[in-house]
Design an enzyme around this catalytic site. Structure first.
Site, PDB file in Angstrom:
ATOM      1  N   SER A  96       1.490  96.175   5.679  1.00 51.10           N
ATOM      2  CA  SER A  96       1.767  97.791   6.152  1.00 51.10           C
ATOM      3  C   SER A  96       3.239  98.044   5.856  1.00 51.10           C
ATOM      4  O   SER A  96       3.802  97.617   4.985  1.00 51.10           O
ATOM      5  CB  SER A  96       1.205  97.849   7.363  1.00 51.10           C
ATOM      6  OG  SER A  96       0.944  99.345   7.498  1.00 51.10           O
ATOM      7  N   HIS A 229      -7.875  98.331   7.077  1.00 46.76           N
ATOM      8  CA  HIS A 229      -6.247  98.342   6.924  1.00 46.76           C
ATOM      9  C   HIS A 229      -5.957  96.788   7.594  1.00 46.76           C
ATOM     10  O   HIS A 229      -5.169  96.393   7.221  1.00 46.76           O
ATOM     11  CB  HIS A 229      -5.798  99.411   7.784  1.00 46.76           C
ATOM     12  CG  HIS A 229      -4.172  99.744   7.590  1.00 46.76           C
ATOM     13  ND1 HIS A 229      -3.690  99.615   6.293  1.00 46.76           N
ATOM     14  CD2 HIS A 229      -3.025  99.378   8.508  1.00 46.76           C
ATOM     15  CE1 HIS A 229      -2.453  99.549   6.416  1.00 46.76           C
ATOM     16  NE2 HIS A 229      -1.729  99.324   7.657  1.00 46.76           N
TER      17      HIS A 229
END
Length: 254
Positions: A96, A229
């Site tokens: 991320s 995610h």
């Protein structure tokens, strides 16, 4: 002092020292994350690979320090900390926000003539792909909702108001750093880039992850996994095997 007991300072955690390893993997946490997220990675890859995990200011034992809200500034500070560890080849893994930080660190080291062997970028769109995001400006409830949506923080933490008060400033600062980052055009990397993405990640599409190929003249690979995610939590054994395979090939050539 032997290599196993080298001083790491406040920026670096070396949970499982591997002094005889041919290469080092430097791990960069996600927004709101800390170095301890990579403890299992260090445990799994040692002793073949020496794993260093970056500890950003503003969390855990660095909670009293001000957060860094600009990714380029953060990358410059990390480069200074990594220079003494370049005695063996480095590779980077970032998830991320950490993927963008790792990319900016790699750019700086390559400009100095010491490019990383490989850059593993997980759960993050390519630097040149922009989304207009302003979650860092929202109130605490909206920020907590976003963390929950991404499943990036243990539910026990989210249900403890005292712990939440402790971590939210770092989360907000990291969101600001990630959301305000804008790619500064420059030469592509020469390092191998491996992009990893979940097929249902609300933060990045497979196509956005594939655009990482535009940022290197070296080999590129895109790996797509089932999940959102934090797909890597469910697929860690396979991802570790992927990292091992790439590092084995890369370090044999050094």
């Amino acid at each position: 002092m032997t290599d196993e007991f080298r001083e790491t300072g406040s920026w670096i955690r070396r949970f499982h020292p591997a002094p005889d390893a041919r290469g080092r993997l430097v791990c960069f946490p996600h927004a709101g994350g800390s170095a301890t997220y990579y403890f299992p990675v260090a445990q799994a890859l040692s002793p073949a690979t020496d794993v260093l995990a970056i500890q950003y200011p503003g969390r855990q034992d660095r909670r009293a320090e001000p957060c860094v809200e600009d990714i380029e500034e953060l990358a410059g500070l990390i480069v200074e900390e990594l220079r003494p560890w370049g005695d063996v080849p480095l590779a980077f893994f970032g998830h991320s926000m950490g993927a963008t930080v790792a990319f900016e660190v790699a750019r700086r080291l390559e400009a100095e003539g010491t490019p990383p062997l490989a850059l593993f970028v997980s759960g993050r769109r390519a630097p040149s792909r922009v989304r207009e995001e302003t979650v860092h400006l929202a109130d605490d409830d909206r920020l907590i909702d976003d963390i929950t949506r991404l499943s990036g923080t243990d539910s026990a933490v989210l249900s403890d108001p005292e712990i939440l008060r402790m971590i939210l400033p770092a989360v907000r600062s990291d969101y600001k750093a990630a959301e305000t980052y804008r790619f500064r055009p420059g030469p592509p990397l020469g390092s191998e880039v491996v992009a990893l993405v979940g097929d249902h990640d609300p933060q990045v599409t497979v196509e956005e992850a594939g655009s990482w190929r535009e940022h290197t003249t070296g080999p590129f690979e895109l790996k797509v996994y089932p999940g959102g995610h934090f797909f890597l939590d469910a697929h860690m054994p396979a991802i570790l095997d992927l990292i091992r395979g790439h590092l084995d090939v890369a370090t044999l050539g050094t």
